[in-house]
Design a protein around this motif. Structure first.
Motif, PDB file in Angstrom:
ATOM      1  N   ALA A 461     -13.095 -87.015  57.995  1.00 46.06           N
ATOM      2  CA  ALA A 461     -12.766 -87.392  56.696  1.00 46.06           C
ATOM      3  C   ALA A 461     -11.343 -87.788  56.517  1.00 46.06           C
ATOM      4  CB  ALA A 461     -13.142 -86.401  55.640  1.00 46.06           C
ATOM      5  N   VAL A 462     -10.217 -87.124  57.137  1.00 48.13           N
ATOM      6  CA  VAL A 462      -9.096 -87.450  57.253  1.00 48.13           C
ATOM      7  C   VAL A 462      -8.704 -88.985  57.580  1.00 48.13           C
ATOM      8  CG1 VAL A 462      -6.723 -86.965  57.712  1.00 48.13           C
ATOM      9  CG2 VAL A 462      -8.155 -85.302  57.045  1.00 48.13           C
ATOM     10  N   HIS A 463      -9.474 -89.164  58.676  1.00 48.26           N
ATOM     11  CA  HIS A 463      -9.419 -90.516  59.569  1.00 48.26           C
ATOM     12  C   HIS A 463     -10.512 -91.431  59.297  1.00 48.26           C
ATOM     13  CE1 HIS A 463      -7.038 -87.603  61.927  1.00 48.26           C
ATOM     14  NE2 HIS A 463      -6.098 -88.502  61.595  1.00 48.26           N
ATOM     15  N   ALA A 464     -11.012 -91.314  57.953  1.00 43.21           N
ATOM     16  CA  ALA A 464     -12.208 -92.120  57.626  1.00 43.21           C
ATOM     17  C   ALA A 464     -12.203 -93.590  57.776  1.00 43.21           C
ATOM     18  CB  ALA A 464     -12.907 -91.938  56.359  1.00 43.21           C
ATOM     19  N   ASP A 465     -10.755 -94.024  57.347  1.00 43.72           N
ATOM     20  CA  ASP A 465     -10.508 -95.491  57.453  1.00 43.72           C
ATOM     21  C   ASP A 465     -10.470 -96.007  58.709  1.00 43.72           C
ATOM     22  OD1 ASP A 465     -10.233 -95.187  54.517  1.00 43.72           O
ATOM     23  OD2 ASP A 465      -8.077 -95.166  54.690  1.00 43.72           O
ATOM     24  N   THR A 466     -10.259 -95.167  59.861  1.00 42.47           N
ATOM     25  CA  THR A 466     -10.140 -95.861  61.106  1.00 42.47           C
ATOM     26  C   THR A 466     -11.115 -95.073  62.190  1.00 42.47           C
ATOM     27  OG1 THR A 466      -8.519 -94.168  61.732  1.00 42.47           O
ATOM     28  CG2 THR A 466      -7.751 -96.250  61.178  1.00 42.47           C
ATOM     29  N   GLY A 467     -12.472 -94.899  61.568  1.00 39.23           N
ATOM     30  CA  GLY A 467     -13.712 -94.622  62.521  1.00 39.23           C
ATOM     31  C   GLY A 467     -13.560 -93.124  62.848  1.00 39.23           C
ATOM     32  N   GLY A 468     -13.041 -92.271  61.890  1.00 35.64           N
ATOM     33  CA  GLY A 468     -13.051 -90.899  62.132  1.00 35.64           C
ATOM     34  C   GLY A 468     -11.744 -90.069  63.159  1.00 35.64           C
ATOM     35  N   VAL A 469     -11.079 -91.179  63.737  1.00 35.93           N
ATOM     36  CA  VAL A 469      -9.925 -90.780  64.910  1.00 35.93           C
ATOM     37  C   VAL A 469      -8.782 -91.601  64.289  1.00 35.93           C
ATOM     38  CG1 VAL A 469     -11.543 -90.204  66.799  1.00 35.93           C
ATOM     39  CG2 VAL A 469     -10.832 -92.481  66.488  1.00 35.93           C
ATOM     40  N   PRO A 470      -7.538 -90.941  64.647  1.00 34.66           N
ATOM     41  CA  PRO A 470      -6.215 -91.596  64.510  1.00 34.66           C
ATOM     42  C   PRO A 470      -5.923 -92.714  65.529  1.00 34.66           C
ATOM     43  CG  PRO A 470      -5.951 -89.550  65.569  1.00 34.66           C
ATOM     44  CD  PRO A 470      -7.347 -89.498  65.524  1.00 34.66           C
ATOM     45  N   ASP A 485      -9.855 -82.482  73.318  1.00 35.81           N
ATOM     46  CA  ASP A 485     -10.811 -82.745  72.482  1.00 35.81           C
ATOM     47  C   ASP A 485     -12.110 -83.819  72.704  1.00 35.81           C
ATOM     48  OD1 ASP A 485     -12.374 -82.878  69.995  1.00 35.81           O
ATOM     49  OD2 ASP A 485     -10.775 -84.123  68.833  1.00 35.81           O
ATOM     50  N   VAL A 486     -13.021 -83.083  73.421  1.00 26.76           N
ATOM     51  CA  VAL A 486     -14.189 -83.947  73.807  1.00 26.76           C
ATOM     52  C   VAL A 486     -14.801 -84.886  72.832  1.00 26.76           C
ATOM     53  CG1 VAL A 486     -14.536 -82.383  76.030  1.00 26.76           C
ATOM     54  CG2 VAL A 486     -15.845 -82.198  73.854  1.00 26.76           C
ATOM     55  N   ASP A 487     -14.621 -84.319  71.586  1.00 30.40           N
ATOM     56  CA  ASP A 487     -15.244 -85.044  70.395  1.00 30.40           C
ATOM     57  C   ASP A 487     -14.615 -86.588  70.361  1.00 30.40           C
ATOM     58  OD1 ASP A 487     -16.576 -82.653  69.770  1.00 30.40           O
ATOM     59  OD2 ASP A 487     -15.198 -82.264  68.066  1.00 30.40           O
ATOM     60  N   LEU A 488     -13.602 -86.679  70.954  1.00 29.85           N
ATOM     61  CA  LEU A 488     -13.097 -88.327  70.941  1.00 29.85           C
ATOM     62  C   LEU A 488     -13.910 -89.102  71.988  1.00 29.85           C
ATOM     63  CD1 LEU A 488      -9.243 -87.391  71.480  1.00 29.85           C
ATOM     64  CD2 LEU A 488     -10.227 -87.883  69.429  1.00 29.85           C
ATOM     65  N   GLY A 489     -14.548 -88.578  72.768  1.00 28.90           N
ATOM     66  CA  GLY A 489     -15.661 -89.560  73.378  1.00 28.90           C
ATOM     67  C   GLY A 489     -17.008 -89.480  72.953  1.00 28.90           C
ATOM     68  N   SER A 496     -14.772 -95.720  65.854  1.00 26.58           N
ATOM     69  CA  SER A 496     -13.696 -96.706  65.898  1.00 26.58           C
ATOM     70  C   SER A 496     -13.942 -97.820  66.888  1.00 26.58           C
ATOM     71  CB  SER A 496     -12.555 -95.916  66.001  1.00 26.58           C
ATOM     72  OG  SER A 496     -12.221 -95.560  67.489  1.00 26.58           O
ATOM     73  N   GLY A 497     -14.494 -97.326  67.899  1.00 28.29           N
ATOM     74  CA  GLY A 497     -14.457 -98.593  69.038  1.00 28.29           C
ATOM     75  C   GLY A 497     -13.530 -98.214  70.046  1.00 28.29           C
ATOM     76  N   VAL A 498     -12.386 -97.184  69.695  1.00 33.40           N
ATOM     77  CA  VAL A 498     -11.202 -96.974  70.496  1.00 33.40           C
ATOM     78  C   VAL A 498     -11.755 -95.846  71.351  1.00 33.40           C
ATOM     79  CG1 VAL A 498      -8.869 -96.403  70.798  1.00 33.40           C
ATOM     80  CG2 VAL A 498      -9.626 -98.163  68.764  1.00 33.40           C
ATOM     81  N   PRO A 499     -11.813 -95.871  72.610  1.00 33.86           N
ATOM     82  CA  PRO A 499     -12.031 -94.830  73.710  1.00 33.86           C
ATOM     83  C   PRO A 499     -11.142 -93.945  73.649  1.00 33.86           C
ATOM     84  CG  PRO A 499     -11.519 -96.784  74.953  1.00 33.86           C
ATOM     85  CD  PRO A 499     -11.203 -97.254  73.451  1.00 33.86           C
ATOM     86  N   TRP A 500     -11.720 -92.486  73.986  1.00 31.62           N
ATOM     87  CA  TRP A 500     -10.546 -91.493  74.052  1.00 31.62           C
ATOM     88  C   TRP A 500      -9.405 -91.933  74.930  1.00 31.62           C
ATOM     89  CZ3 TRP A 500      -9.896 -89.757  79.085  1.00 31.62           C
ATOM     90  CH2 TRP A 500     -10.706 -89.806  80.017  1.00 31.62           C
TER      91      TRP A 500
END
Length: 535
Positions: A461-470, A485-489, A496-500
């Motif tokens: 929610a905090v990073h909702a503007d960028t696909g859930g990740v910073p 943090d394995v959730d990044l993958g 976000s489309g940005v890989p871990w």
């Protein structure tokens, strides 16, 4: 043939070349003819040994493994032999230093061999490298004590004393002195790594930051590339890049003689949404303005701890170099500025401490080895957006989820850290002003799903503007590899489309892959977020 005798035979010489090998007797000492203990195989703990359960888990009790054996080496030679035996037997291996890996990279169900480095904890001055050598089993507390007591110097590492230097350094750890002196790898001169070549042969390699060192790429990979990707680190050597002479008392930064420490808190009962927003805006704005390396505030470090309403008060912890001009006034001005418009605050601790005693002050962090936990991370190049502030407040102030073991710890960053080019080390995050650790802990396995989901949804929610990740942009800048943090993958939590790999390493990732291809072409050293071999 017994497992021990088989491994003793297999770990001597070129294993895969087809030669018949005979295990030699222990090497004789150079002076007295006594056996060299390092020539013996490392002691091992096997299944059935009463020590096995304790040595098959680290700090986070969510992760428990069942390895066939746990090697406990006390020398680099024994590490080489332990790695060689695992490779020869086709066993998946993992390495433990202090046991603080935040994910199940070591204690994985597939782990068959663990190399526990806790028996290698020497700290000494090495004339050959003109640097202080630290074996990777040493903890941060042991390092701070030894460096300060022997030579009056230190390293800008973390505040959790039981953390082992093995993974802390490889991931470019930071701490209270980083705004003044950079991250710990900014003082890394050399590293010794046990690697495995394309033929399956294990050997120890020393790599330095010397521009002419043919192994320099291996040194570079250990300045923020994370642990468990290239080999088994056995030793680090530390010397600041600008150090001159051969006196160990002049090779590393001298810490302050004393630190002012201050802790204030704001009870949730008095925190409205507007006051909460003021707290985050103030904290971010101060760091945007005061994160220059040479500025008067470089000696100030703080953590703003955001807790849930059922947990207790929001609080701010500050440390300031007591020798800085007007240090006490600087601290008071900072607290007043951060607290402007937030409402009444309570001072719960204020004192002047000798530096060594301040390094592990529990107002900064408390580590509990009996709990289950989940952590996340993020970098902020600027203070928080209004969207971020609103998302923080909504999740932290709601009372339906009555879990009390959660905090977002927002640490001061920047300063000297940001004077290093993003490609000079593998740690690319060199223009942020805040670094966040999102931590949840609990006791019972039955509560795993409930706490994990709440934590993940909050972060998203905090990073909702960028696909859930910073994602790296003008405000946020990815994640810290040491807060794994394995959730990044996981596409459920990262849309976000940005890989871990980009979140951790940004543009440095292809270079890390090239190092991986050279030094670990068989992918012996791997886990869920290890550096991948190039396609």
């Amino acid at each position: 043939m017994s497992p021990l005798s088989r491994r003793t035979i297999l770990t001597r010489g070129a294993l895969l070349g087809g030669a018949t090998l005979v295990a030699p007797a222990a090497r004789q000492g150079a002076a007295g003819g006594h056996p060299d203990p390092s020539a013996e195989p490392a002691p091992e703990v096997l299944r059935g040994d009463p020590r096995h359960a304790s040595l098959s888990r680290g700090q986070n009790q969510r992760w428990v493994s069942n390895p066939e054996r746990i090697a406990l080496p006390r020398s680099t030679r024994q590490v080489v032999d332990a790695v060689q035996a695992a490779v020869a037997d086709g066993k998946r291996l993992a390495v433990r230093s202090g046991g603080h890996c935040y994910e199940g990279f070591v204690d994985h169900p597939g782990t068959q061999v663990i190399i526990d480095m806790s028996g290698m904890a020497a700290i000494e001055y090495d004339h050959r490298h003109n640097a202080v050598m630290v074996e990777v089993g040493a903890t941060l507390g042991e390092v701070y004590g030894a460096l300060y007591k022997r030579w009056g110097v230190t390293l800008p590492g973390g505040s959790c004393h039981p953390v082992g230097v093995g993974g802390h350094v490889a991931g470019a750890g930071y701490g209270q002195l980083s705004r003044r002196h950079g991250v710990i790898v900014d003082h890394l001169h050399a590293v010794e790594v046990v690697v495995v070549d394309g033929h399956g042969r294990a050997r120890a390699v020393v790599a330095t930051r010397d521009a002419h060192d043919p192994n320099r790429d291996l040194w570079w990979a250990h300045t923020g590339g994370g642990g468990g990707s290239f080999g088994v680190v056995t030793r680090y050597w530390f010397r600041s890049p600008d150090a001159v002479g051969g006196d160990p008392a002049r090779l590393l930064p001298a810490p302050p003689a004393a630190m002012w420490t201050h802790r204030v808190q704001w009870p949730w009962e008095g925190i409205t949404e507007q006051r909460f927003a003021a707290l985050l805006r103030n904290y971010g704005a101060w760091h945007e303005r005061n994160s220059d390396a040479g500025g008067p505030c470089a000696g100030l470090f703080a953590r703003l701890e955001l807790t849930t309403r059922p947990t207790g008060p929001l609080y701010l912890v500050v440390q300031v170099d007591a020798g800085a001009p007007d240090a006490e006034r600087l601290m008071d001005d900072f607290v007043a500025e951060v607290g402007a418009g937030v409402g009444p605050r309570e001072t719960t601790d204020r004192r002047l401490l000798p530096w060594l005693q301040s390094t592990g002050w529990p107002g900064l962090w408390v580590s509990n080895p009996t709990e289950r936990a989940k952590q996340k991370s993020s970098y902020q190049r600027k203070g928080f957006s209004e969207h971020q502030i609103g998302a923080f407040h909504r999740s932290l102030s709601e009372t339906d989820h009555r879990h009390v073991g959660f905090a977002v710890s927002i640490a001061s960053y920047g300063g000297k850290v940001n004077t290093v080019a993003p490609d000079a080390t593998a740690q690319p995050h060199r223009d942020s002003v805040l670094k966040l650790l999102w931590g949840t802990s609990w006791s019972e396995a039955a509560d795993d799903e409930r706490n994990l989901r709440w934590h993940r949804e909050f972060y998203r929610a905090v990073h909702a503007d960028t696909g859930g990740v910073p994602v790296p942009n003008d405000r946020t800048d990815g994640c810290f590899v040491n807060y794994a943090d394995v959730d990044l993958g996981d596409p459920r939590w990262n849309t976000s489309g940005v890989p871990w790999s980009t979140l951790y390493f940004k543009d440095n990732y292809p270079r890390l892959q090239a190092v991986k291809a050279r030094w670990d072409p068989r992918d012996v050293f791997r886990h869920a977020q290890s550096i991948r071999l190039p396609a």
